[in-house]
Write an enzyme that holds these catalytic residues in place. Structure first.
Site, PDB file in Angstrom:
ATOM      1  CB  SER A  31      -0.947  -0.024   1.206  1.00 30.47           C
ATOM      2  OG  SER A  31      -0.226  -0.253   2.387  1.00 30.47           O
ATOM      3  CB  SER A 257       0.378   2.796   8.685  1.00 32.37           C
ATOM      4  OG  SER A 257      -0.486   3.910   8.754  1.00 32.37           O
ATOM      5  CE  LYS A 258       3.299   0.514   3.358  1.00 29.21           C
ATOM      6  NZ  LYS A 258       3.050  -0.893   3.675  1.00 29.21           N
ATOM      7  CD  GLN A 259      -2.927   3.258   5.384  1.00 24.50           C
ATOM      8  OE1 GLN A 259      -2.287   2.693   6.251  1.00 24.50           O
ATOM      9  NE2 GLN A 259      -2.963   2.830   4.139  1.00 24.50           N
ATOM     10  CG  LEU A 261       0.850  11.234   5.561  1.00 21.68           C
ATOM     11  CD1 LEU A 261       0.631  12.741   5.624  1.00 21.68           C
ATOM     12  CD2 LEU A 261       0.762  10.754   4.114  1.00 21.68           C
TER      13      LEU A 261
END
Ligand SMILES: [Zn+2]
Length: 323
Positions: A31, A257-259, A261
């Site tokens: 992701s 997480s990627k969410q 950033l």
């Protein structure tokens, strides 16, 4: 070692590889780019497998379609290579193994352990909280869906009159966990109406098919482990040993997480980021190792890796520069 795509003709059965004694794996979801949080699981699982003289595999968990980002799988593999990881078989992609999951689902259905569920998220919004923060499924459709409704998902009949809904495991990092899956989760989703297989089923089928004996991963997955053990029992496949590492947290205490950033680690010298990861995992690398070559870092890490030094916590603040 290669990042080439595996042949499409994958092993078509769940039964396990006899293989060497210890098989570990790293299973990122593509992701976004590799970040400090996912690197912790990669380093921990690789060192744990190597320490036992075993093999280490990489699996791309890309069946969660909407969250997958085009090209992120390749970027993660390239980044792992740059950091000196070596995997012992070509990586596998979950999206190319869906027939394996389908076969497992069919077996559970044939054993009378599944049923169609028409409930939306909203339908169960008033149910008690489940162990993972979602809602416990109240069993609304267990005896059949209401007239005129169609299935949105297929659920596992967790409690079919036996006592197997209680799962006890001794996690190698977090210690003993006991969960009554029936009370704390309820009948959980195995597949969605559009055919998408749920993570819980896919991960169990993959670990068995790849002969994984030692799962080392982030503690955010600890609460779903009893569900996976339950599925292993029902499918008649071995239960691996589990070690859940503390999850790297950002400044607000959320999982990196990627969410959230998380900073990509692509620009950071390999020895530096590997040493930061070892430190996070309680391995206390010497300060001058940060300036060493990648190979040297791995040699030190393989010689000194000790899972019992990993903090027995579900989460730990990530070093500030990686948040
Ligand atoms: Zn339902």
């Amino acid at each position: 070692m290669t990042t080439d795509q595996p042949k499409p003709a994958l092993r078509a059965v769940v039964p396990c590889d006899p293989g060497p004694t210890c098989v570990g794996r790293f299973a990122p979801s593509p992701s976004g780019p590799l970040h400090f949080g996912s690197l912790v699981a990669a380093v921990g699982s690789a060192l744990d497998a190597r320490r036992g003289g075993g093999r280490w595999l990489v699996r791309i968990e890309d069946i969660d379609g909407p969250r997958s980002q085009a090209g992120a799988d390749r970027a993660i593999l390239r980044e792992l290579e740059r950091l000196g990881f070596v995997w012992d078989a070509p990586p596998v992609w979950q999206s190319r193994r869906t027939e394996l999951y389908r076969a497992a689902l069919d077996r559970l259905a044939a054993a009378g352990r599944t049923y169609g569920c028409a409930c939306s998220r909203r339908d169960i919004a008033d149910s008690a909280p489940a162990v993972d923060g979602a809602r416990r499924y109240p069993g609304t459709c267990r005896a059949g869906m209401a007239a005129g409704r169609t299935a949105r998902s297929t659920r596992l009949r967790v409690d079919a009159g036996e006592t197997d809904a209680v799962v006890r495991l001794v996690d190698r990092v977090q210690g003993e966990i006991v969960q009554n899956v029936e009370c704390e989760v309820g009948d959980f989703v195995l597949a969605h109406a559009d055919g998408q297989i749920a993570y819980q089923l896919a991960v169990v089928v993959d670990d068995a098919a790849q002969g994984v004996t030692d799962v080392v991963r982030g503690a955010d997955l600890l609460d779903s482990t009893p569900r996976q053990i339950l599925l292993q029992r029902l499918l008649g496949v071995p239960t691996p040993s589990y070690g859940h590492l503390p999850v790297a947290l950002d400044r607000s205490g959320d999982k990196l997480s990627k969410q959230t950033l998380a900073r990509p680690i692509a620009d950071v010298p390999a020895a530096q980021i590997l040493c930061a990861t070892l430190e996070f995992l309680g391995q206390a690398p010497p300060a001058d190792l940060r300036r060493a070559g990648v190979r040297e870092v791995w040699v030190w890490a393989a010689q000194h890796w000790n899972l019992s030094r990993v903090p027995r916590l579900r989460g730990l603040p990530a070093p500030a520069q990686w948040c």
